[in-house]
Design a protein around this motif. Structure first.
Motif, PDB file in Angstrom:
ATOM      1  N   ALA A 180       8.417  -3.139 -17.610  1.00 55.72           N
ATOM      2  CA  ALA A 180       8.580  -1.818 -17.046  1.00 55.72           C
ATOM      3  C   ALA A 180       9.647  -0.908 -17.789  1.00 55.72           C
ATOM      4  O   ALA A 180       9.584   0.135 -18.397  1.00 55.72           O
ATOM      5  CB  ALA A 180       8.798  -1.627 -15.666  1.00 55.72           C
ATOM      6  N   VAL A 181      10.783  -1.589 -18.168  1.00 51.40           N
ATOM      7  CA  VAL A 181      12.095  -0.944 -18.790  1.00 51.40           C
ATOM      8  C   VAL A 181      11.500  -1.005 -19.988  1.00 51.40           C
ATOM      9  O   VAL A 181      11.893   0.024 -20.829  1.00 51.40           O
ATOM     10  CB  VAL A 181      13.116  -1.813 -18.621  1.00 51.40           C
ATOM     11  CG1 VAL A 181      14.424  -1.605 -19.329  1.00 51.40           C
ATOM     12  CG2 VAL A 181      13.773  -1.760 -16.905  1.00 51.40           C
ATOM     13  N   PHE A 185       8.531 -11.562 -11.257  1.00 48.07           N
ATOM     14  CA  PHE A 185       9.111 -10.177 -10.797  1.00 48.07           C
ATOM     15  C   PHE A 185       9.818  -9.668 -12.309  1.00 48.07           C
ATOM     16  O   PHE A 185       9.726  -8.699 -12.412  1.00 48.07           O
ATOM     17  CB  PHE A 185       9.926 -10.474  -9.771  1.00 48.07           C
ATOM     18  CG  PHE A 185      10.742  -9.263  -9.589  1.00 48.07           C
ATOM     19  CD1 PHE A 185      10.386  -8.247  -8.693  1.00 48.07           C
ATOM     20  CD2 PHE A 185      12.296  -9.169  -9.607  1.00 48.07           C
ATOM     21  CE1 PHE A 185      11.120  -6.975  -8.385  1.00 48.07           C
ATOM     22  CE2 PHE A 185      13.091  -8.003  -9.598  1.00 48.07           C
ATOM     23  CZ  PHE A 185      12.605  -7.082  -8.914  1.00 48.07           C
ATOM     24  N   PHE A 186      10.695 -10.624 -12.573  1.00 50.51           N
ATOM     25  CA  PHE A 186      11.743 -10.131 -13.910  1.00 50.51           C
ATOM     26  C   PHE A 186      10.784  -9.827 -14.987  1.00 50.51           C
ATOM     27  O   PHE A 186      11.246  -8.987 -15.723  1.00 50.51           O
ATOM     28  CB  PHE A 186      12.812 -11.403 -13.869  1.00 50.51           C
ATOM     29  CG  PHE A 186      13.764 -11.051 -13.009  1.00 50.51           C
ATOM     30  CD1 PHE A 186      14.725 -10.014 -13.251  1.00 50.51           C
ATOM     31  CD2 PHE A 186      14.011 -12.145 -11.923  1.00 50.51           C
ATOM     32  CE1 PHE A 186      15.606  -9.734 -12.018  1.00 50.51           C
ATOM     33  CE2 PHE A 186      14.895 -11.691 -10.912  1.00 50.51           C
ATOM     34  CZ  PHE A 186      15.805 -10.587 -10.934  1.00 50.51           C
ATOM     35  N   LEU A 236       0.781  -1.141   0.198  1.00 53.13           N
ATOM     36  CA  LEU A 236       0.073   0.109   0.101  1.00 53.13           C
ATOM     37  C   LEU A 236       0.918   1.546  -0.115  1.00 53.13           C
ATOM     38  O   LEU A 236       0.492   2.176  -0.671  1.00 53.13           O
ATOM     39  CB  LEU A 236      -0.826  -0.005   1.239  1.00 53.13           C
ATOM     40  CG  LEU A 236      -2.081  -0.943   1.110  1.00 53.13           C
ATOM     41  CD1 LEU A 236      -2.814  -1.052   2.322  1.00 53.13           C
ATOM     42  CD2 LEU A 236      -3.095  -0.582  -0.037  1.00 53.13           C
ATOM     43  N   LEU A 237       2.120   1.098   0.775  1.00 49.62           N
ATOM     44  CA  LEU A 237       2.733   2.340   0.814  1.00 49.62           C
ATOM     45  C   LEU A 237       3.523   2.690  -0.856  1.00 49.62           C
ATOM     46  O   LEU A 237       3.464   3.822  -1.076  1.00 49.62           O
ATOM     47  CB  LEU A 237       4.059   2.054   1.623  1.00 49.62           C
ATOM     48  CG  LEU A 237       5.112   3.071   1.730  1.00 49.62           C
ATOM     49  CD1 LEU A 237       5.720   3.341   3.292  1.00 49.62           C
ATOM     50  CD2 LEU A 237       6.301   2.574   1.029  1.00 49.62           C
ATOM     51  N   LEU A 238       3.834   1.424  -1.206  1.00 47.16           N
ATOM     52  CA  LEU A 238       4.376   1.609  -2.492  1.00 47.16           C
ATOM     53  C   LEU A 238       3.386   2.268  -3.553  1.00 47.16           C
ATOM     54  O   LEU A 238       3.776   2.806  -4.297  1.00 47.16           O
ATOM     55  CB  LEU A 238       4.965   0.251  -2.981  1.00 47.16           C
ATOM     56  CG  LEU A 238       6.441  -0.058  -2.196  1.00 47.16           C
ATOM     57  CD1 LEU A 238       6.867  -1.661  -2.673  1.00 47.16           C
ATOM     58  CD2 LEU A 238       7.189   0.851  -2.363  1.00 47.16           C
ATOM     59  N   LEU A 239       2.239   1.662  -3.456  1.00 49.06           N
ATOM     60  CA  LEU A 239       1.027   2.187  -4.133  1.00 49.06           C
ATOM     61  C   LEU A 239       0.926   3.567  -4.247  1.00 49.06           C
ATOM     62  O   LEU A 239       0.754   4.120  -5.370  1.00 49.06           O
ATOM     63  CB  LEU A 239      -0.349   1.226  -4.069  1.00 49.06           C
ATOM     64  CG  LEU A 239      -1.418   1.909  -4.890  1.00 49.06           C
ATOM     65  CD1 LEU A 239      -1.042   1.552  -6.363  1.00 49.06           C
ATOM     66  CD2 LEU A 239      -2.423   1.126  -4.316  1.00 49.06           C
ATOM     67  N   MET A 247       5.303   0.890 -12.465  1.00 49.26           N
ATOM     68  CA  MET A 247       5.747  -0.502 -12.420  1.00 49.26           C
ATOM     69  C   MET A 247       6.919  -0.563 -11.641  1.00 49.26           C
ATOM     70  O   MET A 247       7.119  -1.718 -10.823  1.00 49.26           O
ATOM     71  CB  MET A 247       5.869  -1.002 -13.771  1.00 49.26           C
ATOM     72  CG  MET A 247       4.326  -0.880 -14.605  1.00 49.26           C
ATOM     73  SD  MET A 247       4.359  -1.833 -15.973  1.00 49.26           S
ATOM     74  CE  MET A 247       4.703  -3.559 -15.785  1.00 49.26           C
ATOM     75  N   CYS A 248       7.909  -0.162 -11.911  1.00 51.90           N
ATOM     76  CA  CYS A 248       9.248  -0.314 -11.050  1.00 51.90           C
ATOM     77  C   CYS A 248       9.202  -0.239  -9.705  1.00 51.90           C
ATOM     78  O   CYS A 248       9.806  -0.832  -8.901  1.00 51.90           O
ATOM     79  CB  CYS A 248      10.431   0.674 -11.648  1.00 51.90           C
ATOM     80  SG  CYS A 248      11.005   0.262 -13.359  1.00 51.90           S
ATOM     81  N   ILE A 249       8.433   0.770  -9.103  1.00 44.22           N
ATOM     82  CA  ILE A 249       8.150   1.257  -7.959  1.00 44.22           C
ATOM     83  C   ILE A 249       7.390   0.279  -7.178  1.00 44.22           C
ATOM     84  O   ILE A 249       7.539  -0.301  -6.138  1.00 44.22           O
ATOM     85  CB  ILE A 249       7.474   2.629  -7.917  1.00 44.22           C
ATOM     86  CG1 ILE A 249       8.531   3.845  -8.206  1.00 44.22           C
ATOM     87  CG2 ILE A 249       6.855   2.919  -6.356  1.00 44.22           C
ATOM     88  CD1 ILE A 249       7.902   5.039  -8.283  1.00 44.22           C
ATOM     89  N   LEU A 250       6.514  -0.690  -7.915  1.00 45.94           N
ATOM     90  CA  LEU A 250       5.576  -1.388  -7.436  1.00 45.94           C
ATOM     91  C   LEU A 250       6.041  -3.012  -7.503  1.00 45.94           C
ATOM     92  O   LEU A 250       5.630  -3.835  -6.909  1.00 45.94           O
ATOM     93  CB  LEU A 250       4.158  -1.470  -8.418  1.00 45.94           C
ATOM     94  CG  LEU A 250       3.324  -0.440  -7.876  1.00 45.94           C
ATOM     95  CD1 LEU A 250       2.189  -0.437  -9.084  1.00 45.94           C
ATOM     96  CD2 LEU A 250       2.914  -0.114  -6.652  1.00 45.94           C
ATOM     97  N   SER A 251       7.390  -2.945  -8.147  1.00 47.49           N
ATOM     98  CA  SER A 251       7.920  -4.424  -8.505  1.00 47.49           C
ATOM     99  C   SER A 251       8.241  -5.237  -7.202  1.00 47.49           C
ATOM    100  O   SER A 251       8.081  -6.336  -7.162  1.00 47.49           O
ATOM    101  CB  SER A 251       9.162  -4.356  -9.228  1.00 47.49           C
ATOM    102  OG  SER A 251      10.155  -3.453  -8.446  1.00 47.49           O
TER     103      SER A 251
END
Length: 190
Positions: free
Chosen positions: A155-156, A148-149, A73-76, A120-124
């Motif tokens: 995202a990249v 994950f990868f 939730l924090l990352l969201l 997406m990177c932040i949420l990974s």
């Protein structure tokens, strides 16, 4: 000698006027001026979300959520805030630089793509936090890391695609980046 003094006086007046008058700013289009209010609101909401994200960490645990869910939730909240910074910030920067409205509209599509990639990177980490199941052990770990990868790869891909798209659009429209020399801080942030 009187004419020479008058010429010197006139030259000094011109120099003083040039020093006193600031360089003229590029004019923002009417569409850009209307967008400015949305930009200010988006920046305020983005800052709020980044600070509020810490509260969600504790609030969700108070309400009985696991630490894994609380961190997600924090990352969201942070991801949504950063999305707003990028999507609205790029558009505002183009308007502020005096770019044509059509150019800004084209680049905005790339700004959204870039913002999604960064979010997406932040949420990974959520892929790992929510994906791993201790009951299924090794298979769950392999599946989680695979997802994950794949998530990071997508995202990249979006980030690179958006960056190249903006560069291509700038070349097509013959838009030059600022002529100011890049500082070491700009290079480090880049």
């Amino acid at each position: 000698q009187g004419t020479e003094n008058q010429n010197n006086k006139t030259n000094n007046e011109v120099e003083n006027n040039e020093k006193q008058q600031p360089k003229q700013k590029l004019q923002m289009s009417e569409k850009g001026k209307k967008f400015e209010k949305k930009f200010f609101a988006a920046m305020a909401i983005g800052v709020f979300l980044c600070i509020f994200s810490v509260a969600t960490l504790f609030l969700s645990q108070l309400l009985g959520a696991s630490e894994r869910v609380s961190v997600c939730l924090l990352l969201l909240c942070v991801a949504v805030g950063v999305f707003l910074f990028i999507a609205f910030g790029m558009k505002y920067d183009h308007y502020k630089a005096g770019c044509p409205d059509e150019f800004v509209d084209i680049c905005q599509k790339y700004a959204y793509i870039l913002a999604v990639g960064v979010a997406m990177c932040i949420l990974s980490p959520c892929m790992i936090l929510l994906g791993y199941n201790e009951e299924h052990g090794h298979h769950s770990e392999l599946l989680t890391m695979t997802l994950f990868f794949i998530w990071i790869a997508v995202a990249v891909l979006l980030i690179v695609f958006a960056g190249l798209g903006v560069d291509k659009t700038k070349k097509q429209w013959d838009i030059k980046d600022g002529t100011e020399k890049e500082t070491w801080q700009d290079k480090a942030c880049g």
